[in-house]
Design a protein around this motif. Structure first.
Motif, PDB file in Angstrom:
ATOM      1  N   ILE A 116      25.852   8.208  -9.605  1.00 22.55           N
ATOM      2  CA  ILE A 116      24.391   8.243  -9.645  1.00 22.55           C
ATOM      3  C   ILE A 116      23.902   9.171 -10.753  1.00 22.55           C
ATOM      4  N   GLN A 117      24.666  10.225 -11.041  1.00 26.41           N
ATOM      5  CA  GLN A 117      24.296  11.119 -12.127  1.00 26.41           C
ATOM      6  C   GLN A 117      24.629  10.522 -13.496  1.00 26.41           C
ATOM      7  N   ARG A 155      19.973   3.112 -10.990  1.00 21.84           N
ATOM      8  CA  ARG A 155      19.887   4.096  -9.912  1.00 21.84           C
ATOM      9  C   ARG A 155      19.627   3.404  -8.572  1.00 21.84           C
ATOM     10  N   GLU A 156      18.728   2.426  -8.557  1.00 24.53           N
ATOM     11  CA  GLU A 156      18.449   1.674  -7.325  1.00 24.53           C
ATOM     12  C   GLU A 156      19.726   0.990  -6.824  1.00 24.53           C
ATOM     13  N   PRO A 180      23.047   5.824 -14.550  1.00 25.82           N
ATOM     14  CA  PRO A 180      21.690   5.531 -15.037  1.00 25.82           C
ATOM     15  C   PRO A 180      21.497   5.965 -16.494  1.00 25.82           C
TER      16      PRO A 180
END
Length: 238
Positions: free
Chosen positions: A100-101, A216-217, A104
């Motif tokens: 997630i970091q 990210r979603e 994106p």
């Protein structure tokens, strides 16, 4: 052969073939060993070799000529970081936090830098994923990993690509295969297809913020699915 073994063998074959391609890049006129020879060398089945070669061909790393063999293409990936002991010191939720970091940002850069050929590759990989049966976890993970790697490579940052390869290698640890299978349902796969479609669209249309948000979603949905799978797995323990 179990799904876990199949998945491990396919990814092992893919990683070893990437290394072989790097070694042979200076001699592109020489064909790679045959599928049988590769299977014997890497101690995997010929089906796993064929699946790995399919991914490499789609990525443009190799090309095949009937009756002549398989040859190295014009480009080779960077060498993944060697972090072999991380699966024993980490877990899937930490892997998702790292993704997630990282991813994106890779999607944002890909929207700024991806070439037309790289976008076309993402489209082809996405279409291949959509054609895979939901219960074929080996092929799904292989092509999904290749799709996300195509985005990482299109970002044009070799250090970040190396970090992606390291995190992806940890994610695929066979000890966590059963949780990844539990987290994968037909409805979720359809939702992920939609995420992938929007990702490619935003990258193709040079929309960096939207691409980052879509990635990210997607990853947050994956994280939630793993949390639910992990919770259900614990409830089933005696």
């Amino acid at each position: 052969m179990t799904d876990t073994t199949n998945s491990t063998s396919s990814h092992s074959a893919l990683e070893k073939l990437r290394q072989l391609i790097q070694q042979q890049e200076a001699q592109p006129a020489n064909p790679l060993p045959t599928e049988r020879e590769l299977a014997e060398r890497f101690c995997v089945g010929r089906r796993e070799i064929r699946r790995a070669l399919d991914v490499l061909e789609e990525e443009g790393r190799i090309w095949r000529k009937q009756g002549k063999g398989t040859f190295v293409g014009p480009a080779a990936p960077v060498q993944p970081l060697a972090l072999h002991d991380l699966p024993q010191r980490s877990n899937l939720l930490e892997v998702m936090e790292a993704r997630i970091q990282l991813e994106p940002g890779l999607a944002r850069l890909a929207a700024l830098r991806a070439s037309g050929e790289q976008v076309a590759l993402m489209q082809r990989l996405m279409e291949r994923m959509q054609s895979i049966a939901p219960d074929d976890s080996d092929r799904h993970e292989l092509w999904d990993s290749a799709f996300h790697r195509a985005i990482a490579e299109a970002a044009g940052n070799r250090l970040m690509l190396g970090l992606f390869d390291a995190v992806d290698a940890v994610r695929r640890d066979p000890g966590w295969q059963h949780l990844r299978v539990l987290a994968r349902t037909t409805d979720r796969l359809h939702s992920y297809d939609d995420h992938h479609q929007r990702l490619v669209q935003h990258i193709a249309e040079r929309q960096p913020q939207e691409a980052a948000a879509a990635m990210r979603e997607h990853l947050l949905a994956l994280q939630q699915a793993l949390i639910e799978a992990l919770s259900g797995d614990k409830e089933e323990l005696p």
